[in-house]
Design a protein around this motif. Sequence first.
Motif, PDB file in Angstrom:
ATOM      1  N   UNK A  72      25.381  35.212  21.836  1.00 17.33           N
ATOM      2  CA  UNK A  72      25.101  34.115  22.788  1.00 17.33           C
ATOM      3  C   UNK A  72      26.393  33.338  23.069  1.00 17.33           C
ATOM      4  N   UNK A  73      27.125  33.023  22.008  1.00 13.98           N
ATOM      5  CA  UNK A  73      28.372  32.271  22.204  1.00 13.98           C
ATOM      6  C   UNK A  73      29.366  33.079  23.040  1.00 13.98           C
ATOM      7  N   UNK A  74      29.381  34.375  22.835  1.00 12.14           N
ATOM      8  CA  UNK A  74      30.277  35.229  23.631  1.00 12.14           C
ATOM      9  C   UNK A  74      29.856  35.172  25.111  1.00 12.14           C
ATOM     10  N   UNK A  75      28.562  35.204  25.340  1.00 17.53           N
ATOM     11  CA  UNK A  75      28.080  35.199  26.739  1.00 17.53           C
ATOM     12  C   UNK A  75      28.433  33.898  27.461  1.00 17.53           C
ATOM     13  N   UNK A  76      28.519  32.799  26.726  1.00 18.82           N
ATOM     14  CA  UNK A  76      28.815  31.510  27.393  1.00 18.82           C
ATOM     15  C   UNK A  76      30.271  31.083  27.193  1.00 18.82           C
ATOM     16  N   UNK A  77      31.100  32.035  26.747  1.00 19.18           N
ATOM     17  CA  UNK A  77      32.470  31.634  26.401  1.00 19.18           C
ATOM     18  C   UNK A  77      33.365  31.452  27.635  1.00 19.18           C
ATOM     19  N   UNK A  78      32.979  32.064  28.757  1.00 19.63           N
ATOM     20  CA  UNK A  78      33.827  31.947  29.949  1.00 19.63           C
ATOM     21  C   UNK A  78      33.459  30.718  30.780  1.00 19.63           C
ATOM     22  N   UNK A  79      34.096  30.623  31.936  1.00 20.45           N
ATOM     23  CA  UNK A  79      33.762  29.539  32.866  1.00 20.45           C
ATOM     24  C   UNK A  79      32.643  30.015  33.795  1.00 20.45           C
ATOM     25  N   UNK A  80      31.881  29.103  34.306  1.00 14.20           N
ATOM     26  CA  UNK A  80      30.842  29.459  35.286  1.00 14.20           C
ATOM     27  C   UNK A  80      29.676  30.192  34.651  1.00 14.20           C
ATOM     28  N   UNK A  81      29.007  31.016  35.452  1.00 18.76           N
ATOM     29  CA  UNK A  81      27.814  31.710  34.959  1.00 18.76           C
ATOM     30  C   UNK A  81      28.216  32.802  33.969  1.00 18.76           C
ATOM     31  N   UNK A  82      27.340  33.068  32.993  1.00 18.39           N
ATOM     32  CA  UNK A  82      27.649  34.142  32.053  1.00 18.39           C
ATOM     33  C   UNK A  82      27.733  35.486  32.768  1.00 18.39           C
ATOM     34  N   UNK A  83      28.546  36.351  32.203  1.00 13.44           N
ATOM     35  CA  UNK A  83      28.686  37.711  32.699  1.00 13.44           C
ATOM     36  C   UNK A  83      27.337  38.444  32.544  1.00 13.44           C
ATOM     37  N   UNK A  84      27.044  39.284  33.543  1.00 10.66           N
ATOM     38  CA  UNK A  84      25.749  39.999  33.583  1.00 10.66           C
ATOM     39  C   UNK A  84      25.488  40.821  32.311  1.00 10.66           C
ATOM     40  N   UNK A  85      26.492  41.588  31.889  1.00  7.13           N
ATOM     41  CA  UNK A  85      26.282  42.472  30.733  1.00  7.13           C
ATOM     42  C   UNK A  85      26.208  41.670  29.433  1.00  7.13           C
ATOM     43  N   UNK A  86      27.085  40.674  29.316  1.00 10.26           N
ATOM     44  CA  UNK A  86      27.055  39.860  28.096  1.00 10.26           C
ATOM     45  C   UNK A  86      25.737  39.096  27.990  1.00 10.26           C
ATOM     46  N   UNK A  87      25.245  38.627  29.134  1.00  6.14           N
ATOM     47  CA  UNK A  87      23.958  37.905  29.129  1.00  6.14           C
ATOM     48  C   UNK A  87      22.841  38.862  28.709  1.00  6.14           C
ATOM     49  N   UNK A  88      22.884  40.081  29.245  1.00 11.50           N
ATOM     50  CA  UNK A  88      21.846  41.065  28.900  1.00 11.50           C
ATOM     51  C   UNK A  88      21.926  41.430  27.416  1.00 11.50           C
ATOM     52  N   UNK A  89      23.143  41.599  26.912  1.00  7.58           N
ATOM     53  CA  UNK A  89      23.298  41.941  25.488  1.00  7.58           C
ATOM     54  C   UNK A  89      22.753  40.822  24.600  1.00  7.58           C
ATOM     55  N   UNK A  90      23.086  39.597  24.963  1.00 16.46           N
ATOM     56  CA  UNK A  90      22.654  38.453  24.144  1.00 16.46           C
ATOM     57  C   UNK A  90      21.128  38.334  24.153  1.00 16.46           C
ATOM     58  N   UNK A  91      20.534  38.461  25.326  1.00 21.69           N
ATOM     59  CA  UNK A  91      19.073  38.303  25.427  1.00 21.69           C
ATOM     60  C   UNK A  91      18.355  39.473  24.758  1.00 21.69           C
ATOM     61  N   UNK A  92      18.866  40.689  24.955  1.00 20.75           N
ATOM     62  CA  UNK A  92      18.230  41.864  24.343  1.00 20.75           C
ATOM     63  C   UNK A  92      18.250  41.755  22.816  1.00 20.75           C
TER      64      UNK A  92
END
Length: 410
Positions: A299-319
Amino acid sequence: MFTIEDIRQRARSLAQDVFTPRAASIDSAEMYPWENCFALRDAGFMGMTIPKAYGGAGAGYREAVVLVEEVAKACGVTGRIAVEANMGAIGAIMAYGTEKQKKLAAELVLDGDKPAICITEPESGSAATEMTTRADKVGNGYVLNGTKHWITGGGVSRLHLIFARVYEDEEPQGIASFLVVRGEPGAEGLSIGRREPTMGLRGIPETEVHLKDLHVPSDMMLQPPSGLRKGFGDLMTAYNGQRVGAAAVALGIAVGAYEQAEDFIQNREQFGRPICEFQGLQWMLADMSVQISAARALINEAVSGEGFPDKTKAAQAKLFTSEMAVTVTNNALQMHGAAGYSRRNPVERMVRDARMFTIGGGTAQVLRNVIASDLLNRKFPQTRDGYVARSSGKSSIDDLRSVVEHSPKL
Ligand SMILES: CC(C)(COP(=O)(O)OP(=O)(O)OC[C@H]1O[C@@H](n2cnc3c(N)ncnc32)[C@H](O)[C@@H]1OP(=O)(O)O)[C@@H](O)C(=O)NCCC(=O)NCCSC(=O)CCS(=O)O
Ligand SMILES: Cc1cc2nc3c(=O)[nH]c(=O)nc-3n(C[C@H](O)[C@H](O)[C@H](O)COP(=O)(O)OP(=O)(O)OC[C@H]3O[C@@H](n4cnc5c(N)ncnc54)[C@H](O)[C@@H]3O)c2cc1C
């Protein structure tokens, strides 16, 4: 002050003192927790991610996931409210909206409204691009017709962000979304249908939303920055924020169950000794803690960038987090023995609440598709005739639809 540590401490206190004592009755009464919304609002947590210029705190998703985890530890329903008040629809509006739209949305959310995001339809769940709700351009506005389903907050939310397929003179233009405020004059075409009796997360209504000749002025269409033809992709880019938010709720629920289990095994005695002395339970607890830490890291990796989370990182975190939460809450129940099976025990509720997250916000299977597509750097159309359309070189969803319609069936 909105440093991450400050948010964690304040959210933890609010959750322990206010949300934990209410969580069981919210579940059993199946009532929307307005009092919790107002408590979040008074703490500055509703609309925390809204920019300061519109009255929010200008916090980012890094801060939001900390808030959500702390709140969801105590009450999954209130955790989901914290998500929708900071991510999802409000995130899309703050990124893509006009001044008028941002002011409208900010005012509602900062006042305690949890917006509703309306994507799913009875015949279009995972296949969200097959939605049939239409928005026909008529004069200086759009007329919306269709049915949305499984809308979180149906009948309690005022602000709705409604996804629809846009037509001008019967020509499909792409998928866009529209801001509609339930109960406002002019919004009579939006009505709330049947409520689903859900397994868990019972304090938030999941309902149908009917759109019958709903007139929406043009200035309430959220303009996707890449244009209407790519509008769905832009909306999903914003939705990646809510996907990570859903992961953070699942994480919070898992942590809540873990803490209950840890406490229980230290105190329960069998065979004349605390049951935490049995290695079978020690290893379960150890595995649970590792899975929780791994989920938090994703989850922290998915929100580590600026703006909206990256599609793949968001999917990995949620999965990962959603499947982890199902396992961890079930293990926590198991460690309680019969006590965990009683509705007097919060772990029983946590098992039911956690179950939703491998479904809502993109199922575990669909998220695997998203991740695999990125890993292999290929499009994998899921419709039978999708490959025909792809090989035509067309790219937008409606272009593809028209190619498919004119292609021989495979
Ligand atoms: C995206 C899907 C609906 C699959 O549909 P398709 O196979 O028809 O579409 P694609 O070609 O994969 O995508 C079309 C277009 O959109 C872009 N896209 C897709 N997903 C994303 C994303 N996550 N981030 C950014 N962009 C995205 C994709 O790249 C394409 O763009 P181009 O045309 O190539 O430019 C399906 O995968 C899917 O996601 N289904 C799940 C639907 C869903 O999540 N619904 C959530 C409803 S709200 C909810 O459940 C709330 C619960 S909660 O607690 O939050
Ligand atoms: C509690 C809850 C709250 C929700 N809140 C909202 C909301 O606020 N707004 C909103 O718009 N929606 C909401 N949803 C809807 C949610 O997004 C959908 O349930 C989800 O996208 C799946 O759609 P479906 O239920 O129609 O399942 P289906 O798409 O019918 O899927 C059925 C099964 O088939 C599998 N499947 C389907 N397609 C594929 C494929 N291509 N590859 C592999 N397997 C596949 C699925 O993984 C699943 O196991 C909510 C759902 C729940 C449960």
